[in-house]
Design an enzyme around this catalytic site. Structure first.
Site, PDB file in Angstrom:
ATOM      1  N   GLY A 187      56.726  41.089  24.388  1.00  0.00           N
ATOM      2  CA  GLY A 187      56.604  39.561  24.578  1.00  0.00           C
ATOM      3  C   GLY A 187      57.322  38.837  24.246  1.00  0.00           C
ATOM      4  O   GLY A 187      57.509  37.582  24.346  1.00  0.00           O
TER       5      GLY A 187
ATOM      6  N   CYS B 248      35.295  36.318  50.697  1.00  0.00           N
ATOM      7  CA  CYS B 248      36.149  35.999  51.454  1.00  0.00           C
ATOM      8  C   CYS B 248      36.179  35.556  53.136  1.00  0.00           C
ATOM      9  O   CYS B 248      35.052  35.912  53.011  1.00  0.00           O
ATOM     10  CB  CYS B 248      37.516  37.005  51.039  1.00  0.00           C
ATOM     11  SG  CYS B 248      38.905  36.540  52.725  1.00  0.00           S
TER      12      CYS B 248
ATOM     13  N   CYS C  43      38.124  38.386  55.593  1.00  0.00           N
ATOM     14  CA  CYS C  43      37.743  39.742  55.109  1.00  0.00           C
ATOM     15  C   CYS C  43      36.506  40.792  54.561  1.00  0.00           C
ATOM     16  O   CYS C  43      36.236  41.338  54.291  1.00  0.00           O
ATOM     17  CB  CYS C  43      39.017  40.547  54.674  1.00  0.00           C
ATOM     18  SG  CYS C  43      38.857  40.484  52.744  1.00  0.00           S
TER      19      CYS C  43
ATOM     20  N   CYS D 240      41.286  34.980  51.002  1.00  0.00           N
ATOM     21  CA  CYS D 240      41.792  35.845  49.417  1.00  0.00           C
ATOM     22  C   CYS D 240      42.947  34.881  49.982  1.00  0.00           C
ATOM     23  O   CYS D 240      44.099  34.518  50.326  1.00  0.00           O
ATOM     24  CB  CYS D 240      41.626  37.055  50.390  1.00  0.00           C
ATOM     25  SG  CYS D 240      40.467  38.209  50.279  1.00  0.00           S
TER      26      CYS D 240
ATOM     27  N   CYS E 172      44.004  41.234  52.386  1.00  0.00           N
ATOM     28  CA  CYS E 172      43.229  41.012  53.183  1.00  0.00           C
ATOM     29  C   CYS E 172      43.181  41.151  54.932  1.00  0.00           C
ATOM     30  O   CYS E 172      42.336  41.762  55.180  1.00  0.00           O
ATOM     31  CB  CYS E 172      42.947  38.898  52.970  1.00  0.00           C
ATOM     32  SG  CYS E 172      41.922  38.665  54.424  1.00  0.00           S
TER      33      CYS E 172
END
Lengths: 258, 292, 235
Positions: B32, B241, B244, B266, B272
């Protein structure tokens, strides 16, 4: 009254190269005591305030603070992390220009709440409630809580700055010309507010001002500075009613009577 | 491929790569923490992923398989150009399949499919400093990181709630890494934040213009900041979606016509397509097939 | 009988630095004491230093020489040399003062001006306001003025606020600098009664009263301050 001083200042001097900022200043500040440092521009009062509040390192001398754990600590020898923590919890600093002490682009509520979040408060509702309470105490309407200080008048900004400093219940507050640049009527309101808060919270305060009326109203004790030296100090009433030094007499005699 | 000889492998010279690898190693060692590095001029403008490209170039080997996505898609300009760039300067294998890739360079998404050990995700970062918008001074923000003074981060979230009634930050949502540094996860939607937590893959972040590299090593704690009474939440979508039928994925809104027609699909195009190949169909696809 | 206030060999002069440093002697060899329940009145022509003595006793004027001994919470404090903090403590708990003029604070109501000395000693606000109300009523200050800041009050009204503020505590010593100067006969009588009540409680009172009637009514003895005048000593 507590038996030990909150701040012990011993022979503090600050030089800027060969120029003198302040020289050989010693005093003690006791809990609940308000000390005014007066003098004209260039007298060293702001330099002294900076040395006391660790914004500047003194060239020589020691400033010791009585920590909440009962120990005295030499501020110059304290680590930066600890010093900064002290400054945002146990101390406050009220700048002459509120923009120096506020975040102008975040709301009034967040300005007050920042110190709480800095010490780990993570409950939004509580932070907001505390901020609202403090706005009320400094006489800012609660419906201004989400406004930015940019939209506030000078007096409101200064009151907001005070709330932001006092929210963590500090024991010592430094103020640098807190009423400078405000209209007289606005000054009166601010002075009365500060006076009340200092009394209610049992605060100790060191106030730098060139305005003797401010010193009279707020302080118990005062120090008069000239050319970097403290030339006279004592009970505020005594220094103003019976000034001893030539310079103090000049200052007091220069007050305009209304 | 006669052009190849004019470039060193993966465009950057070896000294530069060493310098960047050192920065990466340091970043991995201090999860970080933003490590400064001597960012180079790249043959593309700032904002097009110069940071990510340098990180990828420094870690890329001849046997790697590279995938590049932009907002989850493999086929948008940024993704296509960077993929072509590395094909040209490193001649590495490329793919659009998440599970086949060893290195995935990304702009603003983490693939839906869970990443696995051995994979590396390289983020393109515009502004690495999470405190920047509230504290403009670099000296001060560095000090705040050093002293772990992160109250300001919550000031931002407070402002969000005060203004919108909830935390309205939806991307670049700040996280705390391994209980120490607060980090900007680059402008990925906060939907992806939980995927960073304890990920098996190595996550590297490169900011070219700001000259910073930071990292989240595998199996690292990544916690999104929040308030007790306003806990962190990811976005939720009402519908699956349209193509899909996937649920619990991040969807993009696509405008279909000028009569207000739209669909949600998606954002991760590979995910997808993979689902559709396996016989899943959303309502729009089903309608289309019925019409044919 | 106990003697809470003893003044011994006190001298005071002013040095006027702005006027070539000339010395203005004020008083010399001031020695007296005030017993519990006694009212001593400072007498003598104006300009002889009566007010200056009160101001030294309250700490507003510095003292060149001598001692001002105050019995404060079981021990003696010399106000001539005490630290500011000690002076403030003595003022809070032992030494009361009614000045000639009220120092007005912006925005603070008359009621709160009067209640403040009690609040400073930690008395509950409701109790302090109740006591303040009783005193203002006794001094016939019109009720509609109580919630207003005294800045715009007449001289007599301000003086009554000032008296109420000085009398609200149970301080063992009370200094009064012409408290009745701008009062009418009716209110002068009220103040005389209040001083008598303080004496009965055992308070040591030291005052300046130009009004003969009031002086005769309250004084146990009169101390002629011209005896301490340096000009007389020189003559």
């Amino acid at each position: 009254m507590s038996a030990v001083p909150l701040l012990k200042v011993n022979d503090v001097s600050k030089f800027y190269g060969s120029r003198i900022g302040c020289r050989n200043v010693s005093f003690e500040l006791w809990p609940g005591e308000v000390l005014a440092i007066v003098g004209e521009s260039g007298s060293g009062k702001t330099t002294l305030l900076s040395c006391l509040s660790t914004r500047l390192m003194p060239s020589s001398g020691i400033v010791e603070y009585h920590m909440r754990d009962g120990q005295y600590r030499d501020l110059a020898r304290m680590g930066e992390a600890e010093r900064r923590f002290l400054m945002r919890t146990d101390w406050g600093f009220v700048h002459q220009n509120p923009a120096d002490g506020l975040r102008m682009t975040v709301s009034a509520g967040a300005n007050v709440g920042e110190r709480l979040m800095a010490v780990g408060d993570r409950h939004y509702g509580n932070i907001r409630a505390t901020a609202a309470d403090w706005l009320r105490r400094v006489e800012i309407e609660e419906d201004r809580i989400d406004d930015q200080p940019r939209a506030f008048s000078g007096g409101m900004r200064q009151r907001l700055q005070i709330a932001r400093n006092l929210v963590t219940s500090p024991r010592l507050v430094f103020m640098d010309e807190p009423t400078g640049g405000l209209d007289v009527s606005v000054q009166a309101r601010l002075l009365d507010l500060v006076r009340g808060l200092v009394h209610d919270l049992g605060l100790s305060a060191i106030i730098v001002t060139h305005d003797l009326a401010v010193a009279r109203l707020l302080s118990h004790r005062m120090m008069v500075m000239k050319d970097g030296l403290v030339i006279e100090q004592g009970l505020t009433d005594r220094v103003l009613d019976d000034p001893r030094e030539p310079y103090t007499q000049l200052l007091v005699s220069s007050i305009l009577q209304v | 491929m006669t052009d190849l000889a004019t470039y060193n492998f993966a465009y950057l010279d070896e000294q530069t790569k060493r310098m960047i690898r050192r920065a990466i190693l340091k970043a991995i060692s201090i999860p970080g923490y933003q490590v400064p590095f001597a960012s180079r001029e790249m043959p593309m403008p700032y904002g097009w992923g110069t940071g990510g490209v340098q990180v990828t170039a420094a870690i890329l080997g001849p046997k790697d398989v590279l995938k590049v996505i932009d907002q989850g898609a493999d086929d948008t300009t940024n993704a296509v150009s960077i993929r072509a760039f590395f094909q040209k300067v490193a001649n590495v294998a490329v793919t659009t399949k998440t599970r086949e890739a060893t290195i995935i360079q990304t702009r603003h998404r983490i693939p839906e499919e869970a990443l696995t050990a051995g994979q590396t995700l390289v983020y393109q970062v515009p502004i690495p400093e999470p405190l920047r918008f509230l504290e403009p001074r670099e000296t001060e923000t560095r000090k705040m990181h050093a002293l772990e003074e992160y109250g300001l981060m919550h000031v931002k979230l407070y402002e969000d709630i005060a203004r919108n009634g909830h935390i309205a930050t939806t991307y670049a949502y700040p996280v705390k890494v391994e209980g120490r540094y607060v980090m900007d996860p680059s402008p990925t939607p906060k939907f992806d934040n939980p995927k960073m937590h304890m990920s098996e893959a190595l996550q590297l972040f490169g900011a070219g213009r700001e000259k910073r590299i930071y990292a989240v090593p595998p199996y690292t704690d990544v916690v999104s900041l929040d308030f007790e009474d306003h806990p962190f939440e990811i976005q939720h979508f009402d519908k699956p979606c349209a193509l899909c039928g996937a649920e619990q994925v991040y969807l993009d809104e696509v405008v279909l016509d000028d009569k207000g027609g739209r669909m949600f699909v998606c954002s991760d195009t590979d995910h997808c397509e993979d689902r559709r190949e396996h016989g899943h169909a959303g309502h729009l696809l089903a309608q289309q097939e019925a019409a044919e | 009988m106990a003697t809470p206030l003893v003044v011994s060999e006190v001298a005071k002069s002013f040095t006027m630095h702005l006027r070539d440093g000339i010395q203005l002697p004020v008083v010399n060899g001031v020695s007296f004491s005030v017993r519990q329940g006694e009212c001593v009145v400072l007498g003598g022509p104006s300009g002889v230093g009566k007010s200056s003595i009160l101001k030294m006793l309250y700490g507003n004027y510095a003292v060149d020489a001598g001692q001002i001994l105050i019995e404060h919470q079981g021990h003696l404090v010399d106000l001539a040399t005490a630290a500011p903090r000690a002076v403030l403590e003595v003022r809070r708990d032992t030494l009361g003062y009614v000045s000639q003029f009220l120092r007005v604070v912006p925005r603070v109501s008359a009621l709160d001006v009067v209640a403040e000395p009690l609040l400073a000693r930690g008395v509950d606000q409701a109790v302090a306001r109740e006591r303040a109300s009783a005193l203002l009523a006794k001094l016939n200050l019109p009720h509609e003025l109580w919630q207003l800041p005294p800045a715009t009050f007449s001289g007599g009204e301000q003086q009554r606020v000032n008296i109420a503020r000085g009398f609200i505590t149970d301080h063992a010593i009370l200094l009064l600098d012409e408290p009745t100067a701008s009062l009418d006969a009716k209110n002068r009588r009220v103040v005389v009664e209040m001083i008598a009540a303080k004496k009965a409680e055992g308070v040591a009172v030291l005052g300046i009263f130009h009004d003969e009637e009031v002086r005769d009514a309250v004084a146990d003895r009169i101390l002629d301050v011209s005896a301490f005048s340096p000009r007389k000593a020189a003559a």
